[in-house]
Design a protein around this motif. Sequence first.
Motif, PDB file in Angstrom:
ATOM      1  N   VAL A  50       8.545  13.063 -17.045  1.00  0.00           N
ATOM      2  CA  VAL A  50       7.789  12.281 -17.843  1.00  0.00           C
ATOM      3  C   VAL A  50       7.504  13.151 -19.252  1.00  0.00           C
ATOM      4  O   VAL A  50       7.382  12.679 -20.080  1.00  0.00           O
ATOM      5  CB  VAL A  50       6.345  12.026 -17.173  1.00  0.00           C
ATOM      6  N   VAL A  51       7.085  14.506 -18.899  1.00  0.00           N
ATOM      7  CA  VAL A  51       6.897  15.351 -20.008  1.00  0.00           C
ATOM      8  C   VAL A  51       8.372  15.267 -21.016  1.00  0.00           C
ATOM      9  O   VAL A  51       8.313  15.298 -22.004  1.00  0.00           O
ATOM     10  CB  VAL A  51       6.697  16.731 -19.653  1.00  0.00           C
ATOM     11  N   GLY A  52       9.337  15.580 -20.027  1.00  0.00           N
ATOM     12  CA  GLY A  52      10.643  15.578 -20.899  1.00  0.00           C
ATOM     13  C   GLY A  52      10.838  14.339 -21.605  1.00  0.00           C
ATOM     14  O   GLY A  52      11.610  14.493 -22.748  1.00  0.00           O
ATOM     15  N   PHE A  76       7.060   5.984 -17.463  1.00  0.00           N
ATOM     16  CA  PHE A  76       8.073   6.342 -18.399  1.00  0.00           C
ATOM     17  C   PHE A  76       7.883   5.573 -19.573  1.00  0.00           C
ATOM     18  O   PHE A  76       8.051   6.208 -20.890  1.00  0.00           O
ATOM     19  CB  PHE A  76       9.598   6.310 -17.965  1.00  0.00           C
ATOM     20  N   MET A  77       7.700   4.262 -19.545  1.00  0.00           N
ATOM     21  CA  MET A  77       7.579   3.521 -20.816  1.00  0.00           C
ATOM     22  C   MET A  77       6.319   4.003 -21.607  1.00  0.00           C
ATOM     23  O   MET A  77       6.267   3.892 -22.916  1.00  0.00           O
ATOM     24  CB  MET A  77       7.264   2.117 -20.508  1.00  0.00           C
ATOM     25  N   MET A  78       5.175   4.204 -21.147  1.00  0.00           N
ATOM     26  CA  MET A  78       4.056   4.744 -21.490  1.00  0.00           C
ATOM     27  C   MET A  78       4.033   5.892 -22.654  1.00  0.00           C
ATOM     28  O   MET A  78       3.869   6.211 -23.381  1.00  0.00           O
ATOM     29  CB  MET A  78       2.993   5.050 -20.589  1.00  0.00           C
ATOM     30  N   MET A  79       5.038   6.786 -21.884  1.00  0.00           N
ATOM     31  CA  MET A  79       5.451   8.138 -22.519  1.00  0.00           C
ATOM     32  C   MET A  79       6.109   8.007 -23.732  1.00  0.00           C
ATOM     33  O   MET A  79       6.448   9.012 -24.440  1.00  0.00           O
ATOM     34  CB  MET A  79       5.904   9.047 -21.473  1.00  0.00           C
ATOM     35  N   VAL A  80       6.656   6.812 -24.024  1.00  0.00           N
ATOM     36  CA  VAL A  80       7.403   6.551 -25.068  1.00  0.00           C
ATOM     37  C   VAL A  80       6.397   7.035 -26.567  1.00  0.00           C
ATOM     38  O   VAL A  80       7.311   7.087 -27.577  1.00  0.00           O
ATOM     39  CB  VAL A  80       8.143   5.414 -25.467  1.00  0.00           C
ATOM     40  N   VAL A  81       5.280   6.903 -26.339  1.00  0.00           N
ATOM     41  CA  VAL A  81       4.125   7.346 -27.498  1.00  0.00           C
ATOM     42  C   VAL A  81       4.944   8.795 -28.019  1.00  0.00           C
ATOM     43  O   VAL A  81       4.386   9.046 -29.146  1.00  0.00           O
ATOM     44  CB  VAL A  81       3.024   7.220 -26.761  1.00  0.00           C
ATOM     45  N   GLY A  82       5.302   9.775 -27.367  1.00  0.00           N
ATOM     46  CA  GLY A  82       5.840  10.743 -27.941  1.00  0.00           C
ATOM     47  C   GLY A  82       6.745  10.576 -29.233  1.00  0.00           C
ATOM     48  O   GLY A  82       6.700  11.615 -29.894  1.00  0.00           O
ATOM     49  N   GLY A  83       7.449   9.344 -29.235  1.00  0.00           N
ATOM     50  CA  GLY A  83       8.098   9.056 -30.365  1.00  0.00           C
ATOM     51  C   GLY A  83       7.245   9.095 -31.542  1.00  0.00           C
ATOM     52  O   GLY A  83       7.628   8.931 -33.020  1.00  0.00           O
ATOM     53  N   LYS A  89       0.991  -1.157  -0.140  1.00  0.00           N
ATOM     54  CA  LYS A  89       0.035   0.009  -0.027  1.00  0.00           C
ATOM     55  C   LYS A  89       0.742   1.342   0.102  1.00  0.00           C
ATOM     56  O   LYS A  89       2.087   1.191   0.815  1.00  0.00           O
ATOM     57  CB  LYS A  89      -1.082  -0.001   1.244  1.00  0.00           C
ATOM     58  N   TYR A  90       0.492   2.206  -0.747  1.00  0.00           N
ATOM     59  CA  TYR A  90       1.348   3.396  -1.160  1.00  0.00           C
ATOM     60  C   TYR A  90       0.465   4.683  -0.652  1.00  0.00           C
ATOM     61  O   TYR A  90      -0.682   4.759  -0.931  1.00  0.00           O
ATOM     62  CB  TYR A  90       1.576   3.581  -2.401  1.00  0.00           C
ATOM     63  N   ALA A  91       1.103   5.508   0.388  1.00  0.00           N
ATOM     64  CA  ALA A  91       0.212   6.558   0.741  1.00  0.00           C
ATOM     65  C   ALA A  91       0.384   7.671  -0.201  1.00  0.00           C
ATOM     66  O   ALA A  91      -0.340   8.501  -0.098  1.00  0.00           O
ATOM     67  CB  ALA A  91       0.996   7.135   2.299  1.00  0.00           C
ATOM     68  N   HIS A  92       1.300   7.798  -1.166  1.00  0.00           N
ATOM     69  CA  HIS A  92       1.386   8.565  -2.040  1.00  0.00           C
ATOM     70  C   HIS A  92       1.550   8.049  -3.625  1.00  0.00           C
ATOM     71  O   HIS A  92       1.469   6.903  -3.646  1.00  0.00           O
ATOM     72  CB  HIS A  92       2.617   9.478  -1.903  1.00  0.00           C
ATOM     73  N   SER A  93       1.890   8.790  -4.573  1.00  0.00           N
ATOM     74  CA  SER A  93       1.954   8.344  -6.080  1.00  0.00           C
ATOM     75  C   SER A  93       3.141   8.924  -6.530  1.00  0.00           C
ATOM     76  O   SER A  93       3.629  10.107  -5.976  1.00  0.00           O
ATOM     77  CB  SER A  93       0.742   8.694  -6.695  1.00  0.00           C
ATOM     78  N   PRO A  94       3.801   8.485  -7.670  1.00  0.00           N
ATOM     79  CA  PRO A  94       4.809   8.920  -8.256  1.00  0.00           C
ATOM     80  C   PRO A  94       4.613  10.489  -8.808  1.00  0.00           C
ATOM     81  O   PRO A  94       5.272  11.147  -8.995  1.00  0.00           O
ATOM     82  CB  PRO A  94       5.067   7.992  -9.328  1.00  0.00           C
ATOM     83  N   TRP A  95       3.145  10.522  -9.084  1.00  0.00           N
ATOM     84  CA  TRP A  95       2.849  11.764  -9.450  1.00  0.00           C
ATOM     85  C   TRP A  95       2.753  12.868  -8.690  1.00  0.00           C
ATOM     86  O   TRP A  95       2.797  14.205  -8.877  1.00  0.00           O
ATOM     87  CB  TRP A  95       1.135  11.862 -10.052  1.00  0.00           C
ATOM     88  N   ASN A  96       3.022  12.448  -7.287  1.00  0.00           N
ATOM     89  CA  ASN A  96       2.959  13.431  -6.290  1.00  0.00           C
ATOM     90  C   ASN A  96       4.396  14.311  -6.309  1.00  0.00           C
ATOM     91  O   ASN A  96       4.950  15.171  -5.625  1.00  0.00           O
ATOM     92  CB  ASN A  96       3.004  12.861  -4.919  1.00  0.00           C
TER      93      ASN A  96
END
Length: 457
Positions: A249-251, A395-402, A234-241
């Motif tokens: 990720v945008v980069g 990060f792998m999902m954001m490879v869609v930028g290519g 269980k995670y109290a936070h998220s990477p998006w925090n």
Amino acid sequence: MNQVKSSSNGRLIAIIAMFFLFAMISFVTNLAAPIGTIWGYKFEGNSTLGMMGNMMNFLAYLFMGIPAGNLLVKIGYKKTALWAMAIGFVGLFIQWLSSVVGADVNLFEMTSAETLQTVQVPLNFIIYLLGAFICGFCVCMLNTVVNPMLNLLGGGGNKGNQLIQTGGSLNSLSATLTPFFVGALIGALSPDTAMSSVAPLLWIAMGVFAVAFVIISFVAIPEPNLTKSGKKVKYAHSPWNFRHLVLGVVGIFFYVGIEVGIPATLNFYLADQSANGAGVVGEASAIAGAIVAIYWLLMLVGRFCSSIISGAVSTRAQIITVSTVAIILVVAAIVIPKTVTLPVPEFIYAGGAQVPVSAFLLVVCGLCTSVMWGGIFNLAVEGLGKYTAQASGIFMMMVVGGGIMPLIQSYIAGVAGYMASYWLIVAMLAYLLFYGVSGSKNVNKDIPVDDAVEDAL
């Protein structure tokens, strides 16, 4: 003693197989842009439609990035790799199928925003796009598997890193050779040029996948995830925090668009004999493929050099430096007239062709883009602790930028011209410069990233 020797031999075979797969990732990925010149020519010079194969290849990452990471936990590295190779074989076969069926069946008409001409969209083009999309699932899964698998086979530590670096070098070498081979097979674009021209490469790729599938089926692969408890954490936070992760990720999204967009658009520019007007005549596609191959070769050189200096030069310093240099090179390529040319060196193409100086400046950008992926990734996951695994899937999902950004660049190229489209590249490089200077700083150090610390809180 024999058991130890057998285990050692099995590990060596697995390592060699992973090296081939590492090379296949870039081979399959880099088929799309040069093959796209065939479709672009058939669609009356519509480079946007020509880039759709590349778009479909990278679009698959958007759907498969996080699931691929989950597969590692549920079925392990070996089965994920086997599924990836089977999917890749199917994708390549479907692309080959587009060369033998559907060419005479037109599904619908489309008016090109670039040429204002109406073109017929044949069934075999849709078949090709389907194959490219399926191949995207394959390379996404392989990207998720190969790096950690090589690290495991190396036993972690320095040896694991060494294996990954060696695999990365083979990846760059494959990326260098692919556009060269495709360009050589295509030669001069004509109404008779078709997917059948590159069929030999597709069959070779299918053969490598088939052989690697058989080899890995009989090789024991370490599966650390399968030995752990099935209890969910269980995670109290998220990477998006984490602000620096979100900006990273945008980069990454922009970076892959830069890495692919620079050589892909250059390939279209040099292969388009009617548009470049700078003396690239005759075997234009072969010349374009040979020059673009140098871009990927310089990425290999850049990665090798970065591995040597990274112990003394910080990641932030490298990102800031290469982003700045790349901006200078691309701006210079844009403003220098295309009539300013240089002869193509004989060792690249023995034909006495003249190519715009801008092309060589863009090729040199390969030295800059070579270190960006690892640098951005390292900066973005710094201080994430237990959230690193989740961040990797994002990060792998954001490879869609290519796929997305080169498609946008192709549209701009059709409307405003090839060189004008590189202002999009400049804007994305400017963002990476910002990320290196400021955006990569972790301003969320108050978020617990260690299980023990969070449990205590």
